[in-house]
Design an enzyme around this catalytic site. Structure first.
Site, PDB file in Angstrom:
ATOM      1  N   SER A   1       0.828  -1.198   0.000  1.00 47.71           N
ATOM      2  CA  SER A   1       0.000   0.000   0.000  1.00 47.71           C
ATOM      3  C   SER A   1       0.868   1.255   0.000  1.00 47.71           C
ATOM      4  O   SER A   1       1.961   1.277   0.563  1.00 47.71           O
ATOM      5  CB  SER A   1      -0.909   0.020   1.233  1.00 47.71           C
ATOM      6  OG  SER A   1      -1.710   1.191   1.230  1.00 47.71           O
TER       7      SER A   1
ATOM      8  N   LYS B   1      -4.551  -6.665   3.205  1.00 44.73           N
ATOM      9  CA  LYS B   1      -4.525  -5.535   2.278  1.00 44.73           C
ATOM     10  C   LYS B   1      -5.931  -5.217   1.767  1.00 44.73           C
ATOM     11  O   LYS B   1      -6.296  -4.041   1.607  1.00 44.73           O
ATOM     12  CB  LYS B   1      -3.605  -5.852   1.099  1.00 44.73           C
ATOM     13  CG  LYS B   1      -3.588  -4.787  -0.019  1.00 44.73           C
ATOM     14  CD  LYS B   1      -3.220  -3.403   0.494  1.00 44.73           C
ATOM     15  CE  LYS B   1      -2.814  -2.456  -0.620  1.00 44.73           C
ATOM     16  NZ  LYS B   1      -3.850  -2.250  -1.631  1.00 44.73           N
TER      17      LYS B   1
ATOM     18  N   HIS C   1      -7.631  -3.372   4.469  1.00 45.58           N
ATOM     19  CA  HIS C   1      -7.040  -2.025   4.476  1.00 45.58           C
ATOM     20  C   HIS C   1      -7.780  -1.133   3.476  1.00 45.58           C
ATOM     21  O   HIS C   1      -8.156  -0.001   3.779  1.00 45.58           O
ATOM     22  CB  HIS C   1      -5.554  -2.109   4.127  1.00 45.58           C
ATOM     23  CG  HIS C   1      -4.925  -0.803   3.719  1.00 45.58           C
ATOM     24  ND1 HIS C   1      -5.146  -0.225   2.483  1.00 45.58           N
ATOM     25  CD2 HIS C   1      -4.081   0.025   4.361  1.00 45.58           C
ATOM     26  CE1 HIS C   1      -4.472   0.910   2.391  1.00 45.58           C
ATOM     27  NE2 HIS C   1      -3.819   1.087   3.528  1.00 45.58           N
ATOM     28  N   ASN C   2      -8.011  -1.645   2.271  1.00 45.97           N
ATOM     29  CA  ASN C   2      -8.682  -0.862   1.243  1.00 45.97           C
ATOM     30  C   ASN C   2     -10.140  -0.605   1.589  1.00 45.97           C
ATOM     31  O   ASN C   2     -10.690   0.453   1.268  1.00 45.97           O
ATOM     32  CB  ASN C   2      -8.572  -1.552  -0.109  1.00 45.97           C
ATOM     33  CG  ASN C   2      -7.171  -1.446  -0.694  1.00 45.97           C
ATOM     34  OD1 ASN C   2      -6.200  -1.191   0.016  1.00 45.97           O
ATOM     35  ND2 ASN C   2      -7.050  -1.646  -1.986  1.00 45.97           N
TER      36      ASN C   2
END
Length: 519
Positions: A173, A227, A230-231
Site C-alpha cells: 500500500s 490488504k 485495508h482498502n
C-alpha cells in the site's frame, strides 16, 4: 524435489479479461507467450538478490526502491523497451540486471530466487506464474505484489507448494509514491519464505521510530486479505471525510475555509494522510473558472473492487461491516446519474441551507463525528481480519497489523498508534471495548448524535456517519429486534427459535393451536 528443467513447452491458458481491482495500471501479459529457454551462458548468473517482473508504474518504482537500498535487482518486462527505459532513466540509482527473456532473468537471481510479480491481477498473474514455474527450483519464492483476491492467493499458494516452491501474496500500500519511497507491506506465505524474503521487504518499507512497516501476516492468503481490508477501511475513511466536508459546506463553509479547518484537524487526533490530502484538494483553485477545483469535478466516484471484496468477504464470514459497506454503496450511488436525475425530479425534502447545529459548534461536532466514525471503520475492519484469521487458521496478530499501517499506506494515521497499543496490551474482541478508545467515543458521541440528527433534518445524506452510529448503538444494545425476526422466520418457514430461559430449539404451531414444541 531437486531441480527443474530450464525450459518448458507447456500450454498456457487462454487470454481473459483482467480483474478490476488493481491499485495502479500494470503491465498486461500475453498468456499465450511461452517462456524462453535459459541461454547456455549467462554472464550475470546468481548476482541479483531479487527480481521484479512488470515495469509499469508500481513495478518500476518498487524496483528502484530496492536498488536504492543496495539490492542488485533483476528486471523483466514482456515489452523489453520498458525494461530498457528503467535502466536508461534510473540506472544511477543502483544496480539493475535487465533481461530480455524470462530464462535470463531467472538465471541472474541468487538462490533462493526471490521474484516479485507486479502485473495485472487475474489471468495476467497466472500467466506469469505458469511461465516462471518450469524455470524455478525447490525453495524459490514467487511474490504477487498486486491487489489479488485472497482466494486466488490461497489457490496459487497451494499449487506452488505442491511444486516445492513458495508463493507469497504481499499487499503493498502507498500507491506509486509509496512503492518508491517506502510502502506498507503485508506479506503472507510460509514462515520459511519470510525468513528469506522478509529482510529485503523490510529494508524498503516505510518506517516509524526505526520500525519497518512490514511484517509476516500469516500463511497463504493472509497478506492479501489484510490488504483487502485495508482498502475497505480506506473506502470508509474517504466517505467519512467527504460527508464531513458536505456538512461543513451545508453549514455555510466554503472550500477554502474548509481546507483551513482540515489543516487544523490534521494537527490533532485526526492527523492522517487522507485528512492532509483533503486540505490540499479543497485549497486547489481551478485555472479555468477561478473557483475551487472541487466544484468543477464531477461528483461520481470510481472504484476498482477491493472495497466490494471486503464487503463480500464480510457477508461470507457473517461479520457486520455496515459502515464500510455503506461507503462502497455511496460510491455506487454517486455513479448512477440516471437514478439521481429521476429522483431529483420526483422527490421532495428540506433544503440543504437549513442545516442547523442546534446552537452547538458545528465544526467541533463534525470533528468529533469524523473521529468516532473512523474508529468504527477500524473496529469493523480489524474484527473482520480477526474472524477470517480464526476461520482460515492464519494466526494474524492484530497489533502488528495496526503497527505496519502507521506509515507508508493510504490509511496511515496517528490513531493507529493508539490502536496498536490497545491490541498489544489486551485480547480485544472489538476495538470499541479498549479503555482509551471507549473513553474517546464517550466524549465524542453527543456531537456525533447532533450531527447525524441535524443532517437528517436538513436532508444532507450521511450514510457513513449514520451507519457507524447505528453499529455503535447495535453493539451496546441490551436487546435487539432480532428476536422478532426469529419469530417471523418461525411463523412463515418453521425455522425455529431459541429461548432466553431454556436450552434447545423451539417451534410454535402457528397454523394450529399455537402450542410450543421443543424441536
Amino acid at each position: 524435489m531437486t531441480s527443474r528443467p530450464t525450459s518448458s513447452s507447456s500450454q498456457q491458458p487462454p487470454a481473459a479479461p483482467a480483474e478490476a481491482a488493481t491499485e495502479r495500471p500494470a503491465e498486461s501479459v500475453d498468456p499465450t507467450q511461452a517462456p524462453a529457454a535459459v541461454p547456455s551462458s549467462v554472464p550475470t548468473a546468481g548476482q541479483a538478490a531479487v527480481g521484479v517482473v512488470g515495469m509499469a508504474v508500481m513495478g518500476r518504482n518498487l524496483a528502484r526502491n530496492l536498488a536504492r537500498h543496495g539490492h542488485v535487482v533483476a528486471l523483466y518486462n514482456r515489452t523489453p523497451a520498458r525494461t530498457d527505459a528503467v535502466v536508461a532513466e534510473h540506472g544511477s540509482e543502483g544496480t539493475f540486471l535487465p533481461a530480455a527473456d524470462l530464462g535470463t532473468f531467472v538465471a541472474s537471481l541468487a538462490r533462493p530466487r526471490r521474484i516479485i510479480v507486479m502485473v495485472q491481477a487475474g489471468p495476467g498473474t497466472d500467466a506469469v506464474i505458469d511461465s516462471l514455474v518450469p524455470l524455478l527450483e525447490e525453495g524459490d519464492i514467487v511474490v504477487d505484489g498486486g491487489n489479488a483476491h485472497y482466494a486466488d492467493t490461497r489457490r496459487r499458494e497451494q499449487r506452488l507448494r505442491a511444486e516445492g516452491l513458495h508463493f507469497v501474496g504481499a499487499g503493498i500500500s502507498g500507491g506509486e509514491v509509496g512503492a518508491l519511497e517506502g510502502p506498507s507491506i503485508m506479506p503472507g506465505g510460509s514462515p520459511e519464505s519470510y525468513a528469506a524474503l522478509g529482510p529485503v521487504l523490510e529494508s524498503i518499507a516505510a518506517t516509524v521510530d526505526g520500525e519497518p512497516c512490514c511484517a509476516h501476516m500469516g500463511p497463504d492468503g493472509a497478506g492479501h486479505f489484510v490488504k483487502m481490508v485495508h482498502n475497505g477501511i480506506e473506502y470508509a475513511d474517504m466517505q467519512f471525510i467527504g460527508e464531513a466536508y458536505d456538512l461543513l459546506r451545508a453549514g455555510g463553509v466554503d472550500p477554502g475555509a474548509a481546507a483551513d479547518i482540515f489543516r487544523g484537524w490534521n494537527e490533532g487526533d485526526l492527523d492522517s494522510y487522507l485528512v492532509e490530502v483533503t486540505a490540499e484538494v479543497l485549497a486547489q483553485r481551478d485555472a479555468r473558472t477561478g473557483g475551487a477545483l472541487v466544484d468543477s469535478i464531477v461528483d461520481a466516484a470510481g472504484q476498482k473492487g477491493t472495497g466490494s471484496w471486503t464487503v463480500q468477504a464480510a457477508l461470507e464470514l457473517g461479520v457486520p461491516v455496515n459502515a464500510i459497506a455503506e461507503s462502497v454503496f455511496a460510491r455506487s450511488a454517486s455513479s448512477h446519474p440516471e437514478l439521481r436525475t429521476a429522483a431529483r425530479a420526483a422527490l421532495t425534502g428540506p433544503a440543504r441551507d437549513t442545516l442547523d447545529a442546534g446552537g452547538a459548534d458545528l465544526v467541533e461536532d463534525v470533528r468529533q463525528t469524523l473521529w468516532a466514525a473512523k474508529v468504527v471503520a477500524y473496529a469493523q475492519g480489524l474484527h473482520l481480519i480477526r474472524v477470517a484469521s480464526d476461520v482460515y487458521g492464519w494466526g494474524i496478530d492484530i497489533s502488528e497489523v495496526a503497527r505496519i499501517w502507521r506509515a507508508g499506506c493510504i490509511i496511515r494515521a496517528r490513531l493507529l498508534e493508539r490502536i496498536r497499543g490497545e491490541y498489544a496490551a489486551q485480547d480485544l474482541t472489538t476495538l470499541l471495548e479498549a479503555p482509551g478508545i471507549r473513553a474517546g467515543l464517550t466524549e465524542a458521541q453527543d456531537g456525533w448524535r447532533r450531527v447525524v440528527g441535524a443532517a437528517a433534518r436538513a436532508g444532507v445524506p450521511t450514510p457513513g456517519f449514520s451507519a457507524a452510529l447505528a453499529y455503535y448503538d447495535t453493539l451496546r444494545a441490551e436487546r435487539l429486534p432480532a428476536a422478532l425476526v426469529q419469530g417471523q422466520r418461525d411463523y412463515f418457514g418453521a425455522h425455529t427459535y431459541r429461548r432466553v430461559d431454556d436450552e434447545g430449539a423451539f417451534h410454535t404451531d402457528w397454523s394450529g393451536d399455537r402450542s410450543e414444541l421443543r424441536v
